[in-house]
Design an enzyme around this catalytic site. Structure first.
Site, short mmCIF file in Angstrom:
data_model
loop_
_atom_site.label_atom_id
_atom_site.label_comp_id
_atom_site.label_asym_id
_atom_site.label_seq_id
_atom_site.Cartn_x
_atom_site.Cartn_y
_atom_site.Cartn_z
N CYS A 297 45.44 48.14 40.18
CA CYS A 297 44.50 47.08 39.78
C CYS A 297 45.22 45.98 39.00
O CYS A 297 44.59 45.06 38.50
CB CYS A 297 43.37 47.67 38.95
SG CYS A 297 43.90 48.49 37.43
N CYS B 242 32.64 35.22 36.18
CA CYS B 242 33.28 34.64 37.37
C CYS B 242 34.25 33.54 36.94
O CYS B 242 33.83 32.42 36.69
CB CYS B 242 32.23 34.01 38.29
SG CYS B 242 31.18 35.19 39.11
#
Length: 465
Positions: A420, A81
């Site tokens: 993406c 993250c």
């Protein structure tokens, strides 16, 4: 600027790896864990001529968008993250700005056109616990205890953590059972440097619509000793459907081996995107965020605007996820994918959904489509092969120019591009706009909350079609 200099920096942007970007007297610094709006004190750890890298030492003035306490206590140490310290609304604004900036700068799309065709980013109501797949490396700590978790950023050093904030809750229970099984039965963890030890990784997949669970242990050997004891524990978990091992004896960073051996249940789980059913094996590519994938593919289907009479090509089709979505509304769909296993899955998924108007080809999209185009011309007396809609969902590098040229030559009414990487999307959009196509709609989709990645779906129409 020199190594070990201590500087105060205002963070103005975020880099591709999630680092905060700021400038001191025109000198650019990349600082991990700093977010836009922070004023930080940082220590330079690597100094190049025009830019450098620095370690965050102290937050002098926190950004108004900084989260006081991240959901995951491992957020700063873990490489998964990159921007969990940023409030979710600010994450979405950053990603939307990133897409727009790439299209303007790289794609040379006029601002006034983007104002007209770009839609707000599609975010999540709950930006945690969204991943239906997780791969956990197995190793040992300094005391010799078996651990699992995630690699620290840019390393293969494991940070122990069985409770990832992005994964599903049952992962923790599964991992703890496996760790206890290994300790109690003296099953060794793999050592990357020595290429010794047995258990390398644990793959867990979860069906969000079906609640089916898959566990696959990747091992550096042919069999797992005392496997029946592990199976006895795991199969008691509600939803457990598939327990397998993947044999990977190669000295490689590739996680999965090619051979899958069944320990219990079946070798796949099932899940749905919309009303299309998919069988997912340990080796299957399948989007990891099913909630957002349904929105993403829904947009692709909406942008294709099919009425049942169209011929559609779906390039880089994977296991046929978009192809089968499109086939419900099209006359004929052709899918192309380089991975043979994925094409086997795509054909099987068509079969289990009783979809008969989808055909799949193994090969590189940049080779299959141009070859089809040439052969069609030769066998039809020079007549041009035609498609009504062409859908592309390429890897991060985008489409090769030869493929884009073939798409243009086939003159589809619409090109639906799922991306993406908005930088390579922008480059490909520039080519298509210079070749007779114009942007009509574009929507970013937050497929990976708390990371810097963002998906985009856009539609280009042939001008004067």
């Amino acid at each position: 600027m020199q190594k070990n200099d201590l500087v105060t920096v205002a963070i103005e942007d975020i880099g591709v790896g999630g680092e905060g970007i700021g400038k001191v007297d025109g000198y650019t610094l990349f600082i991990k864990d700093a977010i836009i709006g922070d004023v930080v004190e940082a220590k330079i750890v690597k100094a190049k001529k025009n830019y450098g890298y620095a370690r965050l030492m102290n937050i002098v003035t926190p950004s108004e968008n900084r989260v006081e306490k991240p959901v995951c206590p491992m957020a700063r140490r873990c490489g998964g993250c990159q921007i969990q310290e940023m409030k979710y609304g600010a994450q979405l604004a950053f990603k939307e700005g990133k897409v727009r900036g790439n299209l303007e700068r790289i794609g040379e799309v006029p601002t006034e056109l983007l104002d007209k065709v770009m839609q707000p980013i599609v975010g999540m109501e709950e930006p945690f616990h969204y991943r239906n797949k997780a791969q956990f490396p197995i190793g040992t700590d300094k005391e010799g205890h078996i651990i699992t978790g995630f690699y620290a950023g840019r390393t293969h050093s494991i940070i122990p953590n069985t409770d990832c904030a992005l994964g599903v809750a049952v992962n923790q229970k599964i991992l703890e059972i496996i760790l206890h099984f290994m300790e109690n039965n003296h099953i060794s963890a793999y050592d990357e440097e020595k290429h010794k030890g047995l258990v390398r990784h644990v793959l867990i997949r979860y069906g969000f619509k079906t609640d089916e669970i898959m566990v696959c242990l990747v091992i550096n050997g042919e069999k797992l000793p005392h496997a029946e004891k592990l199976v006895d524990k795991l199969c008691k978990i509600s939803g457990m459907t598939s327990i397998t091992i993947s044999v990977n004896k190669a000295k490689t960073n590739v996680i999965m081996g090619n051979e899958i051996k069944l320990l219990w249940g079946q070798t796949y789980i099932t899940d749905y995107i919309g009303n299309v059913k998919y069988q997912i094996s340990p080796l299957s590519f399948y989007q990891v965020n099913p909630v957002q994938t349904e929105k993403l593919y829904g947009l692709a289907l909406d942008y294709a605007d099919l009425n049942g009479n169209e011929t559609v090509w779906d390039l880089y089709c994977g296991i046929g996820t978009i192809s089968l979505f499109l086939a419900q509304n099209a006359k004929q769909v052709y899918g192309v994918e380089i991975v043979p296993q994925a094409i086997d899955d795509a054909r099987n998924n068509a079969k289990i959904n009783d979809i008969t108007n989808a055909e799949f080809y193994v090969g590189k999209a940049e080779e299959v489509l141009p070859e089809y185009y040439r052969e069609y011309q030769e066998s039809h007396g020079g007549e041009t092969a035609h498609a009504d809609v062409i859908v592309v969902d390429p890897p991060r590098k985008g489409c090769e120019e030869s493929l884009l040229q073939t798409i243009v030559d086939m003159q589809p009414e619409k090109v639906v591009y799922v991306s993406c990487d908005s930088a390579t999307l922008a480059s490909d959009v520039k080519f298509l706009r210079e070749s007779g196509y114009e942007l009509k709609k574009i929507t970013p989709v937050d497929q990976f909350p708390n990371t810097v990645h963002v998906e985009v779906v856009c539609c280009l129409h042939r001008v004067n079609s």
